[in-house]
Design a protein around this motif. Structure first.
Motif, mmCIF file in Angstrom:
data_model
loop_
_atom_site.group_PDB
_atom_site.id
_atom_site.type_symbol
_atom_site.label_atom_id
_atom_site.label_comp_id
_atom_site.label_asym_id
_atom_site.label_seq_id
_atom_site.Cartn_x
_atom_site.Cartn_y
_atom_site.Cartn_z
ATOM 1 N N ASN A 54 0.855 -1.186 0.000
ATOM 2 C CA ASN A 54 0.000 0.000 0.000
ATOM 3 C C ASN A 54 0.896 1.242 0.000
ATOM 4 O OD1 ASN A 54 0.583 0.858 2.756
ATOM 5 N ND2 ASN A 54 -0.762 -0.793 3.441
ATOM 6 N N TRP A 55 0.290 2.413 -0.090
ATOM 7 C CA TRP A 55 1.066 3.646 -0.268
ATOM 8 C C TRP A 55 1.854 4.044 0.972
ATOM 9 C CZ3 TRP A 55 2.296 4.281 -4.868
ATOM 10 C CH2 TRP A 55 1.406 3.986 -5.902
ATOM 11 N N GLU A 56 1.519 3.494 2.123
ATOM 12 C CA GLU A 56 2.329 3.782 3.315
ATOM 13 C C GLU A 56 3.718 3.146 3.206
ATOM 14 O OE1 GLU A 56 -0.093 2.681 6.687
ATOM 15 O OE2 GLU A 56 -1.240 4.543 6.543
ATOM 16 N N LYS A 75 8.321 10.649 7.730
ATOM 17 C CA LYS A 75 8.616 9.278 8.160
ATOM 18 C C LYS A 75 8.756 8.374 6.945
ATOM 19 C CE LYS A 75 6.044 9.662 12.473
ATOM 20 N NZ LYS A 75 4.863 9.179 13.221
ATOM 21 N N LEU A 76 9.539 7.339 7.084
ATOM 22 C CA LEU A 76 9.696 6.382 6.003
ATOM 23 C C LEU A 76 8.383 5.643 5.741
ATOM 24 C CD1 LEU A 76 12.026 5.733 4.161
ATOM 25 C CD2 LEU A 76 12.640 3.868 5.683
ATOM 26 N N ILE A 77 7.653 5.376 6.811
ATOM 27 C CA ILE A 77 6.349 4.723 6.693
ATOM 28 C C ILE A 77 5.317 5.646 7.348
ATOM 29 C CG2 ILE A 77 5.027 2.612 7.109
ATOM 30 C CD1 ILE A 77 7.813 1.302 7.728
ATOM 31 N N PRO A 78 4.808 6.613 6.597
ATOM 32 C CA PRO A 78 3.865 7.563 7.183
ATOM 33 C C PRO A 78 2.476 6.952 7.346
ATOM 34 C CG PRO A 78 4.097 7.999 4.854
ATOM 35 C CD PRO A 78 5.069 6.886 5.188
ATOM 36 N N LYS A 79 1.749 7.448 8.309
ATOM 37 C CA LYS A 79 0.343 7.056 8.448
ATOM 38 C C LYS A 79 -0.436 7.972 7.509
ATOM 39 C CE LYS A 79 -3.296 6.393 11.859
ATOM 40 N NZ LYS A 79 -3.838 5.254 11.153
ATOM 41 N N LEU A 80 -1.009 7.372 6.492
ATOM 42 C CA LEU A 80 -1.710 8.164 5.481
ATOM 43 C C LEU A 80 -3.202 8.166 5.735
ATOM 44 C CD1 LEU A 80 0.144 6.998 2.261
ATOM 45 C CD2 LEU A 80 0.581 9.031 3.643
ATOM 46 N N GLU A 81 -3.745 9.341 5.735
ATOM 47 C CA GLU A 81 -5.188 9.516 5.825
ATOM 48 C C GLU A 81 -5.576 10.478 4.718
ATOM 49 O OE1 GLU A 81 -5.860 10.875 9.811
ATOM 50 O OE2 GLU A 81 -5.460 8.900 10.657
ATOM 51 N N PRO A 85 -3.344 9.914 -0.663
ATOM 52 C CA PRO A 85 -1.924 9.592 -0.496
ATOM 53 C C PRO A 85 -1.007 10.537 -1.271
ATOM 54 C CG PRO A 85 -3.146 7.670 -1.279
ATOM 55 C CD PRO A 85 -4.096 8.811 -1.217
ATOM 56 N N GLU A 86 -1.545 11.169 -2.285
ATOM 57 C CA GLU A 86 -0.731 12.087 -3.084
ATOM 58 C C GLU A 86 -0.277 13.301 -2.273
ATOM 59 O OE1 GLU A 86 -1.189 14.091 -7.395
ATOM 60 O OE2 GLU A 86 -1.955 12.053 -7.165
ATOM 61 N N ASP A 87 -0.981 13.605 -1.201
ATOM 62 C CA ASP A 87 -0.573 14.720 -0.342
ATOM 63 C C ASP A 87 0.802 14.477 0.274
ATOM 64 O OD1 ASP A 87 -3.006 15.918 -0.876
ATOM 65 O OD2 ASP A 87 -3.918 15.322 1.029
ATOM 66 N N ALA A 88 1.145 13.201 0.435
ATOM 67 C CA ALA A 88 2.421 12.840 1.055
ATOM 68 C C ALA A 88 3.547 12.721 0.043
ATOM 69 C CB ALA A 88 2.280 11.517 1.790
ATOM 70 N N PHE A 89 3.226 12.828 -1.244
ATOM 71 C CA PHE A 89 4.242 12.624 -2.277
ATOM 72 C C PHE A 89 5.335 13.686 -2.180
ATOM 73 C CE2 PHE A 89 6.115 13.057 -6.457
ATOM 74 C CZ PHE A 89 6.448 11.742 -6.721
ATOM 75 N N SER A 90 6.578 13.202 -2.080
ATOM 76 C CA SER A 90 7.740 14.096 -2.000
ATOM 77 C C SER A 90 8.994 13.271 -2.256
ATOM 78 C CB SER A 90 7.821 14.735 -0.608
ATOM 79 O OG SER A 90 8.248 13.783 0.344
ATOM 80 N N SER A 91 10.128 13.864 -2.030
ATOM 81 C CA SER A 91 11.398 13.148 -2.187
ATOM 82 C C SER A 91 11.699 12.252 -0.988
ATOM 83 C CB SER A 91 12.535 14.146 -2.390
ATOM 84 O OG SER A 91 12.693 14.946 -1.245
ATOM 85 N N VAL A 92 10.919 12.337 0.071
ATOM 86 C CA VAL A 92 11.221 11.581 1.294
ATOM 87 C C VAL A 92 11.328 10.077 1.041
ATOM 88 C CG1 VAL A 92 10.427 10.961 3.614
ATOM 89 C CG2 VAL A 92 10.410 13.356 2.883
#
Length: 176
Positions: A41-43, A97-103, A106-113
């Motif tokens: 999953n995206w996390e 975080k490497l494994i973020p809690k996504l709510e 998921p595209e909101d978390a998209f970055s270079s991280v």
């Protein structure tokens, strides 16, 4: 753009000065990490992109030497990752975080991280293990074992710990 068993390459990437070889290496690396073995999953998106950046840089290291690989890794960490953490999200934001809690989206978390932090983790583990050839052997076995599967970080971590049982004292300080 990579797809299973096929990579679409725009002619502009085929620069005569080889300045965009890293993009080609990245998309080819997705044949193994992202397409052959993928995140559940995206996390766990870092399993696709962090591994792919790591493999991309391994390819660049084979082409241009280990110092180039190390430079690319350091640059990605110091400039790209640090900039994203400090200027985009802030150092304590969930999406760093490497494994973020996504709510939500998921595209909101998209970055270079996931790209750079994931690659940095793998680079660090390879360094701690102290044997690049053995780490490559681990990667090959991991990819072969989980081919055509979607996995989570815990599955990868169990595989890593099992393969490197003899190095347990080296990696127990990691919290993945």
């Amino acid at each position: 753009m990579e797809n299973p068993c096929l990579t679409f390459v725009t002619p502009t990437l085929l620069a005569g000065d080889r300045s965009l070889v890293n993009v080609i290496a990245h998309e080819i690396s997705h044949s193994w990490t992202g397409n052959l073995v993928t995140n559940c999953n995206w996390e766990h998106f870092w399993l696709n992109e962090g591994f792919t950046v790591f493999l991309e840089r391994k390819i660049i290291g084979k082409l241009n030497g280990e110092l180039e690989r190390q430079f690319e890794s350091e640059d990605g960490f110091e400039n790209t990752l640090t900039e994203t953490v400090n200027s985009v999200f802030g150092p304590h934001h969930e999406f760093t975080k490497l494994i973020p809690k996504l709510e939500g989206d998921p595209e909101d978390a998209f970055s270079s991280v996931p790209y750079e932090k994931g690659s940095a983790l793998l680079f660090t583990i390879e360094s701690v293990v102290g044997d690049k050839e053995r780490f490559e052997e681990f990667l090959k076995k991991y990819i072969a074992k989980y081919a055509y599967k979607s996995i989570c970080t815990d599955t990868w971590k169990a595989e890593l710990y099992d393969f490197f049982k003899d190095k347990e004292a080296s990696y127990t300080r990691f919290s993945i």
